[in-house]
Design a protein around this motif. Structure first.
Motif, PDB file in Angstrom:
ATOM      1  N   ARG A 137       4.595  -0.602  -1.469  1.00 41.34           N
ATOM      2  CA  ARG A 137       3.389  -0.680  -0.724  1.00 41.34           C
ATOM      3  C   ARG A 137       3.464  -2.254  -0.080  1.00 41.34           C
ATOM      4  O   ARG A 137       1.850  -2.687  -0.768  1.00 41.34           O
ATOM      5  CB  ARG A 137       2.549   0.160  -1.315  1.00 41.34           C
ATOM      6  N   GLN A 138       4.078  -3.445  -0.880  1.00 42.17           N
ATOM      7  CA  GLN A 138       4.633  -4.278  -0.255  1.00 42.17           C
ATOM      8  C   GLN A 138       4.964  -5.267   0.488  1.00 42.17           C
ATOM      9  O   GLN A 138       5.658  -4.588   1.060  1.00 42.17           O
ATOM     10  CB  GLN A 138       4.182  -5.354  -1.869  1.00 42.17           C
ATOM     11  N   PRO A 139       4.871  -6.263   1.325  1.00 43.73           N
ATOM     12  CA  PRO A 139       6.071  -6.704   2.135  1.00 43.73           C
ATOM     13  C   PRO A 139       7.047  -7.320   2.016  1.00 43.73           C
ATOM     14  O   PRO A 139       7.229  -6.815   0.314  1.00 43.73           O
ATOM     15  CB  PRO A 139       5.261  -7.271   2.751  1.00 43.73           C
ATOM     16  N   ALA A 140       8.432  -7.431   2.210  1.00 39.28           N
ATOM     17  CA  ALA A 140       9.479  -6.940   1.789  1.00 39.28           C
ATOM     18  C   ALA A 140       9.504  -8.486   0.214  1.00 39.28           C
ATOM     19  O   ALA A 140      10.223  -8.140   0.134  1.00 39.28           O
ATOM     20  CB  ALA A 140      10.447  -7.738   2.960  1.00 39.28           C
ATOM     21  N   GLY A 141       8.996  -9.832   0.684  1.00 34.82           N
ATOM     22  CA  GLY A 141       9.362 -10.476  -0.492  1.00 34.82           C
ATOM     23  C   GLY A 141       8.592 -10.035  -1.320  1.00 34.82           C
ATOM     24  O   GLY A 141       9.618 -10.502  -2.477  1.00 34.82           O
ATOM     25  N   SER A 142       8.310  -9.457  -1.929  1.00 42.57           N
ATOM     26  CA  SER A 142       7.464  -9.536  -3.017  1.00 42.57           C
ATOM     27  C   SER A 142       7.701  -7.476  -3.744  1.00 42.57           C
ATOM     28  O   SER A 142       8.201  -7.983  -4.761  1.00 42.57           O
ATOM     29  CB  SER A 142       5.447  -9.234  -3.096  1.00 42.57           C
TER      30      SER A 142
END
Length: 289
Positions: A195-200
């Protein structure tokens, strides 16, 4: 094929609506085919696109709930919507169908339902968000379309090539579909799981990321499209860190999603070829619960 080809964009959502807008802006005879409420809205307001690449504007794209007879079909629904639109597409006897569905399992059912009709599985790389049934925010500075070499002569491929997107027709259909699917699957599953953006999401648990990537590469190789985990990691590493995925957004909203077309497909491919997929199974089970 004659120059009076009608192009039917089935599924005028963020991607389909953008393609219909681009084709109409280029002077093509195009019809947006969708659900009654969407068709009514497009008929009343047209399709509005906001794009740094192509500019902002409204195109009065004709809209209908049925595919015109003998049209060139550009299929841009979500994967789970295929069964609902297939009967109408088949009844229209299209001259060709170019599919932009996510995943790798849809072309078989498409061809089975459309015997004798040229069908091509293609892919589109773009970031676009539908703000309303008629308003699309085109966020990426590109619209990149990949089609198999056998589709180079399709009227839809030629029309898109002249309408603004970067279009390439090369390689086999499995190569085209897996090139996108390897990236999409890793990104969609991990961003949705964390449930996080791609990078993290990619860096949250390096061991899990490596396992998912290795399983995706093994499935691709087993299907006759060789790839290594390093190949997949390189592509994932080029994705903007703030990027979110439609699977992630749909699951968060409790909306219908492409989890089965992405994660489920990989599990079925792994089972069919004897490729272990425990990391993917873990994620699919967690997201499906």
């Amino acid at each position: 094929m004659s120059d009076d080809t009608v192009f039917a964009v089935v599924g005028p959502g963020a991607v389909g609506g953008l393609l219909a807008w681009l084709l109409h802006r280029a002077g093509q005879d195009v019809v947006a085919v969708g659900r009654p409420a969407t068709v009514e809205a497009i008929r009343a307001e047209g399709i509005e696109v906001r794009s740094a690449q192509f500019g902002d504007g409204v195109e009065r794209v004709p809209a209908d709930t049925v595919v015109p007879a003998g049209a060139s079909v550009l299929l841009a629904t979500k994967a789970y919507g295929l069964d609902a639109v297939l009967p109408d597409i088949a009844a229209s006897r299209p001259v060709e169908v170019v599919s932009f569905l996510n995943g790798v399992e849809h072309v078989g059912p498409l061809r089975a339902a459309l015997p004798g009709i040229p069908v091509a599985g293609a892919s589109v790389a773009v970031s676009a968000l539908r703000l309303s049934p008629t308003v699309i925010d085109h966020r990426s500075p590109f619209v990149n379309i990949e089609a198999p070499e056998t589709a180079a002569g399709f009227a839809a491929v030629r029309a898109l090539d002249g309408a603004g997107p970067r279009v390439r027709a090369q390689g086999t259909e499995p190569e085209v579909l897996w090139a996108k699917f390897r990236m999409l699957a890793g990104l969609a599953l991990l961003t949705s799981y964390w449930r996080q953006p791609a990078g993290s999401a990619l860096s949250e648990d390096p061991e899990l990321t490596e396992a998912v990537v290795a399983e995706i590469a093994a499935c691709s190789t087993a299907e006759g499209v060789p790839a290594t985990a390093l190949d997949v990691m390189r592509v994932l590493g080029s994705v903007p860190g703030a990027m979110r995925t439609s699977l992630q957004e749909d699951l968060a909203a409790g909306a219908p999603s492409e989890l089965d077309a992405i994660g489920g497909a990989l599990l079925r491919i792994g089972e069919r070829h004897g490729v272990p997929t425990p990391a993917i199974a873990r994620i699919v089970a967690a997201l499906g619960s």
